[in-house]
Design an enzyme around this catalytic site. Structure first.
Site, PDB file in Angstrom:
ATOM      1  N   HIS A  85      59.441  84.820  -5.504  1.00 17.96           N
ATOM      2  CA  HIS A  85      60.175  83.892  -6.370  1.00 17.96           C
ATOM      3  C   HIS A  85      59.968  82.486  -5.822  1.00 17.96           C
ATOM      4  CE1 HIS A  85      63.788  81.891  -8.031  1.00 17.96           C
ATOM      5  NE2 HIS A  85      63.874  82.887  -8.897  1.00 17.96           N
TER       6      HIS A  85
ATOM      7  N   GLN B 213      66.913  90.783  -5.254  1.00 11.72           N
ATOM      8  CA  GLN B 213      66.705  91.807  -6.274  1.00 11.72           C
ATOM      9  C   GLN B 213      66.924  93.219  -5.744  1.00 11.72           C
ATOM     10  OE1 GLN B 213      66.095  91.271  -9.532  1.00 11.72           O
ATOM     11  NE2 GLN B 213      66.214  89.059  -9.208  1.00 11.72           N
TER      12      GLN B 213
ATOM     13  N   LYS C 211      74.232  88.831  -8.515  1.00 11.47           N
ATOM     14  CA  LYS C 211      73.368  89.927  -8.983  1.00 11.47           C
ATOM     15  C   LYS C 211      73.951  91.299  -8.640  1.00 11.47           C
ATOM     16  CE  LYS C 211      69.200  87.073  -8.468  1.00 11.47           C
ATOM     17  NZ  LYS C 211      68.870  86.786  -9.863  1.00 11.47           N
TER      18      LYS C 211
ATOM     19  N   CYS D  82      60.331  82.378 -12.658  1.00 14.32           N
ATOM     20  CA  CYS D  82      60.256  81.646 -11.386  1.00 14.32           C
ATOM     21  C   CYS D  82      59.274  82.313 -10.432  1.00 14.32           C
ATOM     22  CB  CYS D  82      61.635  81.504 -10.736  1.00 14.32           C
ATOM     23  SG  CYS D  82      62.762  80.448 -11.656  1.00 14.32           S
TER      24      CYS D  82
END
Length: 404
Positions: A121, A201, A224, A362
């Site tokens: 990212h 993530q 997240k 991104c």
């Protein structure tokens, strides 16, 4: 097994309609939705114990301080850090990475090397580029293959005595690839390099064990993992955090201040200048509790089934190509349809209540590698269903027919 209807009832936003259609939320890679228990905890903090922390002797300040530090301890236990003071509250993954790069500015010299991966990212590329410009260090890139996997043979070749830090994501936000980070950590340590893992993530899908991994730094965002925005964690080994200078100066991060000299506070306060996001830090602990109650084994099983079913259904669409076919991947499917721009698909399916992400996510170097402008990304969470995947597939077929 999850009682999916019970789980979905925990998330009030999932029952609403978008453009007159039931919401199908497949943008979990960007941010997760919030369960009612998290929403209630934010309100409860402001209604009952709102106060600044660590500095007051009055009751509210002590209650808020206790709740904040209890949350830190919860997160310490969740990631299996050795000490609570190795867990730093940040505003998110980007903040954590920048804190580390700022610290390494005093440790690097011209000719030193930093390794990043081709799967990163932008937030795990740009700060390191800025660090190289400041210090004269050199940025090296671990390449990827056509399946979206890092090439470990090339990683081994790039490592040398010049390598001072390796930085790599645990899971790719754009492709869903799960990287072999334990191998990468061990190899980095063989040449004396530190390693930072971007877990933004990963934490929605698994529990990272930072001691088993033996990583030097691990960063992630709260939003997240069903927590509030503006929250995050930087784990750092005690020895490294003691070695790095403070990132910001101000209140809380000091021991003594005079106009002649300032001495800094002990960990973790050395890196937590100013009034923090008290509510966010406390409620991040609430979100961690919720995820553990659901159970990460249950989460992984549900998301594995969603990934398999989603992949099968999407490949039924003529002209559809999936980008990111790693052997180890999580519940993210990035794809395009031949002859149609991903933005156009995303716009039409939104009118049908389907929330997917379109663009470069991104991660422009990944899109450059595949020679594409971007992808349509469907990222699934444990509260999603196969019926929702069917709705998405029907919407994409309709969009394809309209745009062809």
């Amino acid at each position: 097994m999850l009682d999916i209807n019970k789980i979905r009832a925990d998330f009030p936003i999932l029952s609403q309609k978008v453009n007159g259609k039931p919401l199908v939320y497949f943008d979990n890679g960007a941010t997760s939705q919030k369960p009612q228990v998290v929403i209630d905890a934010i309100s409860k903090y402001y209604q009952e114990i709102n106060a600044n922390i660590h500095r007051g002797v009055h009751t509210l300040s002590q209650l808020a301080t206790d709740a904040y530090e209890i949350s830190r301890s919860k997160i310490q236990k969740h990631i299996n850090a050795e000490f609570a003071h190795e867990v730093l509250f940040t505003s998110g993954t980007t903040h954590g990475i920048n804190l580390v790069t700022n610290g390494f500015a005093s440790l690097l010299k011209a000719g030193d090397e930093i390794l990043v991966s081709a799967l990163e990212h932008h937030s795990n590329i740009v700060p390191w580029q800025m660090l190289c410009e400041k210090t004269g260090a050199v940025l090296r890139v671990i390449p990827m293959n056509n399946e979206g996997e890092l090439i470990m043979e090339e990683y081994d070749k790039l490592l040398s005595g010049k390598t001072k830090i390796v930085t790599v994501n645990h899971i790719s936000n754009a492709l869903g690839t799960v990287n072999p980070i334990k191998y990468m950590i061990d190899k980095a340590h063989e040449v004396g390099a530190a390693i930072l893992i971007d877990g933004a993530q990963a934490v929605p899908h698994l529990k990272p064990d930072v001691r088993e991994l033996d990583c030097d730094f691990y960063v992630f965002s709260g939003h997240k993992i069903c927590g509030p925005t503006g929250t995050g964690i930087l784990y750092g080994k005690e020895a490294w955090l003691n070695k790095l200078p403070p990132y910001q100066g101000g209140g809380e991060m000091i021991k003594e201040v005079s106009f002649e000299k300032t001495t800094y506070a002990e960990l973790p306060h050395k890196f937590e200048a100013g009034t923090p996001n008290v509510a966010g830090g406390i409620v991040l602990g609430t979100a961690i509790d919720y995820m553990n109650e659901v159970g990460f084994d249950n989460i992984q099983q549900q998301e594995k089934e969603l990934l398999e079913y989603g992949t099968k259904r999407l490949l039924e669409i003529e002209g559809l190509k999936i980008f990111g076919t790693a052997k180890e991947k999580t519940s993210v499917i990035s794809f395009n349809i031949e002859g149609i721009h991903p933005y156009d698909i995303g716009t039409i399916v939104d009118k049908l209540g389907i929330a997917v992400r379109t663009g470069h996510h991104c991660a422009q170097p990944i899109m450059t590698f595949f020679d594409i402008p971007g992808t349509i990304r469907a990222s699934f969470a444990f509260y999603n269903t196969m019926e929702e995947i069917d709705l998405m597939v029907a919407a994409i077929k309709r969009a394809q027919m309209m745009l062809s």
